[in-house]
Enzyme design. Structure first.
Site, PDB file in Angstrom:
ATOM      1  N   ILE A   1     -90.606  67.064  33.494  1.00  0.00           N
ATOM      2  CA  ILE A   1     -91.363  66.829  32.262  1.00  0.00           C
ATOM      3  C   ILE A   1     -92.869  66.892  32.504  1.00  0.00           C
ATOM      4  CG2 ILE A   1     -91.882  65.121  30.469  1.00  0.00           C
ATOM      5  CD1 ILE A   1     -88.977  64.146  30.776  1.00  0.00           C
TER       6      ILE A   1
ATOM      7  N   GLY B   1     -79.231  64.022  39.560  1.00  0.00           N
ATOM      8  CA  GLY B   1     -79.136  64.515  40.926  1.00  0.00           C
ATOM      9  C   GLY B   1     -80.378  65.232  41.409  1.00  0.00           C
TER      10      GLY B   1
ATOM     11  N   GLU C   1     -74.139  70.195  40.702  1.00  0.00           N
ATOM     12  CA  GLU C   1     -73.602  68.953  40.137  1.00  0.00           C
ATOM     13  C   GLU C   1     -73.062  69.198  38.745  1.00  0.00           C
ATOM     14  OE1 GLU C   1     -76.652  66.018  39.826  1.00  0.00           O
ATOM     15  OE2 GLU C   1     -77.729  67.073  38.251  1.00  0.00           O
TER      16      GLU C   1
ATOM     17  N   GLY D   1     -80.033  73.630  37.040  1.00  0.00           N
ATOM     18  CA  GLY D   1     -79.978  72.556  36.070  1.00  0.00           C
ATOM     19  C   GLY D   1     -79.589  73.105  34.715  1.00  0.00           C
ATOM     20  N   ILE D   2     -79.731  72.287  33.684  1.00  0.00           N
ATOM     21  CA  ILE D   2     -79.343  72.697  32.342  1.00  0.00           C
ATOM     22  C   ILE D   2     -80.591  72.877  31.484  1.00  0.00           C
ATOM     23  CG2 ILE D   2     -79.133  70.348  31.411  1.00  0.00           C
ATOM     24  CD1 ILE D   2     -76.534  71.356  30.011  1.00  0.00           C
ATOM     25  N   GLY D   3     -80.530  73.813  30.536  1.00  0.00           N
ATOM     26  CA  GLY D   3     -81.671  74.015  29.651  1.00  0.00           C
ATOM     27  C   GLY D   3     -82.021  75.479  29.485  1.00  0.00           C
ATOM     28  N   GLY D   4     -83.072  75.733  28.719  1.00  0.00           N
ATOM     29  CA  GLY D   4     -83.466  77.090  28.404  1.00  0.00           C
ATOM     30  C   GLY D   4     -83.935  77.886  29.602  1.00  0.00           C
ATOM     31  N   MET D   5     -84.717  77.256  30.499  1.00  0.00           N
ATOM     32  CA  MET D   5     -85.248  77.989  31.645  1.00  0.00           C
ATOM     33  C   MET D   5     -84.138  78.450  32.592  1.00  0.00           C
ATOM     34  SD  MET D   5     -86.078  77.909  35.047  1.00  0.00           S
ATOM     35  CE  MET D   5     -85.983  76.161  35.415  1.00  0.00           C
TER      36      MET D   5
END
Length: 446
Positions: free
Chosen positions: A318, A341, A243, A218-222
Site C-alpha cells: 500500500i 504470507g 499460498e 499475490g492477488i489483484g490487478g497487477m
C-alpha cells in the site's frame, strides 16, 4: 458400521446441527472457501438464544449472517485472520476485529493452545467410498484447527472440488459429530481487471522473469496484468508454489507456461495452500493430479521456499517510507487486509540462492476529491502497520521503476526510493530526506 451408514446416522439439518453451540463458545469457520454458508445462516437464527459467541474466519466473500442478523453485535463477535472488501466494511463499522498473524504460523496458534475452538464448521466436498471428505480449496491451517475443536460439523457441498494434497487434505466421517448437506454456492472471488498503471508496473517486473523459474503471485490487478504478459511471452517451463492460487494461474496453465518440470521440490506438481477465484478455476482444479494443496506451515515456510532456489515472489503493498519500511495491510489505523504470507515469502525468497522478491504499488493515488497523494511517504506517522521491516525490504516497484533496497545505506535507500516516486512529489521527498538527515549534501536531484 460401514461409512454410508455412519454418514446417514450423522446427517442433520443445519438448524439441528448448530444446536451443539452453547453460550460462550468459540466457533471457527476456517478460511475463504471453507465458509459454511448454510450453517452460518442457521447459527444466526439462534441470536436471541445465545450469548457471547465468538466466530473466527478469514476473507469473507459474502455477507456474514451472524453479523447481518445481529446488527448491534449483542450475541456474535467476528474475528478475522485476513480481510476482504466485505470484511473492511464490518471493521469500519466496529463490528469485526482483526487478528494479526503470519500465515506460516497460523496453524501453531491452534496447536499451541493460543486459539480456542469449541465448534468447527467447515465446507467440504462430498464423501468418497472410503468415508473421506476432501478439504478442497482450503488446506491452510484447517487440520490444526480441526484437531483443536471439541466438536466438528461438516457442510457437505457438491460444488467443492476434490483436490489432492501433500498432507492435511481430508477428514474421515468417524472424526466428525454431524454432517449437513448444502447446495449453497461456493465462495468465488474472480480477480479484478488490470488498470493501465497495473500494466505499467507489470512491465517493470517482466524483464526479471526467466524460463524455469518458480512463481508466487499475490492477488489483484497487477499480478493479473503480469500473468497476461507471461501468457503472451516466450517464457516456458514455469513452476507454481503459492499460498493463494487465483485466476492468474489458470491463464498460465491454459497457455502452457506452467509445467512445473524445473521445480526443485514436487517436480511436476503445482502447489498452493488456499484457492479463491472463479468457477472455471475450481472446475480446472477438480481431481487435477497436476496440482497439490499443502498446509500453510509448509508452503510459506522460508526453508521450503529456500529449497525451490530459482524463485520469484511478487506481491502488492500500500505504501512505503524513505527508510524502506513497507505497509501492505492498513491505511493509517484502518485495516485493509493483513500480513498474510508477505513476510514469509520475502524472507524465504531472499534465502533462495537465485530468489527475487518484489513488492509493488502505484506511486500515487487520487482521493475522492481528485487530489493526488504520494504512496511514498517521508516516514510513517499515522499508525500504518509495518508489514515488511526496512531490514527485509526487497525489490520495490512502481510504474516508474524498480529499486533493489537490499544492503543500501539510509541515503542510498532514500535516493533509490525517490527515483521510483511520482515526479510531482520527488522534490518534497528530497526536502524531507534532508530534514531527516538521510540525504547526502553531494547528492544530485532526481
Amino acid at each position: 458400521m460401514n461409512v454410508y451408514q455412519e454418514y446417514k446416522e450423522k446427517l442433520r439439518t443445519a438448524e439441528d446441527a448448530v444446536q451443539i453451540v452453547k453460550s460462550g463458545d468459540w466457533v471457527d469457520y476456517s478460511q475463504c472457501c471453507s465458509y459454511p454458508a448454510a450453517l452460518d445462516a442457521a447459527l444466526a437464527k439462534r441470536r436471541d438464544e445465545l450469548q457471547d459467541i465468538n466466530v473466527y474466519n478469514a476473507i469473507s466473500c459474502r455477507p456474514v449472517q451472524v453479523l447481518e442478523q445481529d446488527q448491534e453485535n449483542k450475541t456474535f463477535t467476528y474475528n478475522l485472520w485476513h480481510c476482504s472488501g466485505i470484511d473492511r466494511q464490518y471493521l469500519d463499522q466496529g463490528r469485526a476485529f482483526h487478528s494479526p498473524m503470519l500465515f506460516r504460523d497460523c496453524g501453531s496458534y491452534y496447536a499451541k493452545g493460543a486459539v480456542k475452538v469449541n465448534v468447527a464448521m467447515v465446507t467440504v466436498a462430498p464423501m468418497d467410498k472410503h468415508g473421506c471428505f476432501s478439504f478442497g480449496l482450503t488446506n491452510s491451517c484447517q487440520q490444526e484447527m480441526l484437531d483443536t475443536a471439541d466438536h466438528i460439523i461438516l457442510e457437505v457441498n457438491p460444488g467443492m472440488p476434490v483436490i489432492y494434497g501433500m498432507a492435511n487434505d481430508h477428514i474421515h466421517i468417524s472424526e466428525v459429530d454431524c454432517v449437513v448437506e448444502s447446495d449453497e454456492k461456493i465462495n468465488t472471488a474472480p480477480s479484478r481487471g488490470a488498470s493501465s498503471i497495473d500494466r505499467q508496473i507489470a512491465a517493470q517486473i517482466f524483464p526479471y522473469l526467466h524460463d524455469g523459474m518458480t512463481l508466487q503471485l499475490g492477488i489483484g490487478g497487477m499480478p493479473n496484468a503480469l500473468g497476461v504478459l507471461i501468457a503472451a511471452s516466450d517464457l516456458k517451463d514455469l513452476g507454481m508454489h503459492t499460498e493463494l492460487m487465483s485466476d492468474g494461474y489458470l491463464n498460465l496453465y491454459e497457455s502452457g507456461k506452467i509445467t512445473n518440470r524445473k521445480k526443485k521440490l514436487q517436480r511436476g506438481k503445482g502447489v498452493f495452500s488456499i484457492c479463491m477465484g472463479s468457477k472455471a478455476l475450481y472446475e480446472f482444479l477438480d481431481h487435477n493430479q497436476d496440482i497439490l494443496s499443502a498446509p500453510m506451515k509448509y508452503v510459506n515456510h522460508p526453508e521450503t521456499i529456500r529449497q525451490l532456489d530459482d524463485f520469484i515472489s511478487i506481491n502488492s503493498c500500500i505504501a512505503m517510507d524513505l527508510y524502506g519500511q513497507v505497509c501492505s495491510e492498513s491505511a493509517g489505523i484502518r485495516q485493509i487486509s493483513g500480513t498474510g504470507g508477505q513476510l514469509d515469502f520475502v524472507t524465504g525468497t531472499y534465502m533462495a540462492e537465485h530468489g527475487r522478491a518484489f513488492l509493488a504499488m502505484p506511486s500515487a493515488y487520487r482521493d475522492r476529491e481528485g487530489r493526488l497523494h504520494s504512496n511514498i511517504l517521508p516516514r510513517f506517522t499515522q499508525g500504518d502497520i509495518i508489514t515488511t521491516p526496512r531490514t527485509q525490504a526487497p525489490y520495490m516497484v512502481t510504474e516508474y521503476g524498480v529499486a533493489n533496497l537490499s544492503g543500501l545505506s539510509s541515503w542510498q535507500r532514500a535516493e533509490a526510493i525517490i527515483h521510483i516516486a511520482h515526479p510531482d512529489f520527488r522534490e518534497s521527498l528530497i526536502q524531507a530526506a534532508e530534514t531527516q538527515r538521510i540525504w547526502r549534501r553531494s547528492q544530485k536531484r532526481v
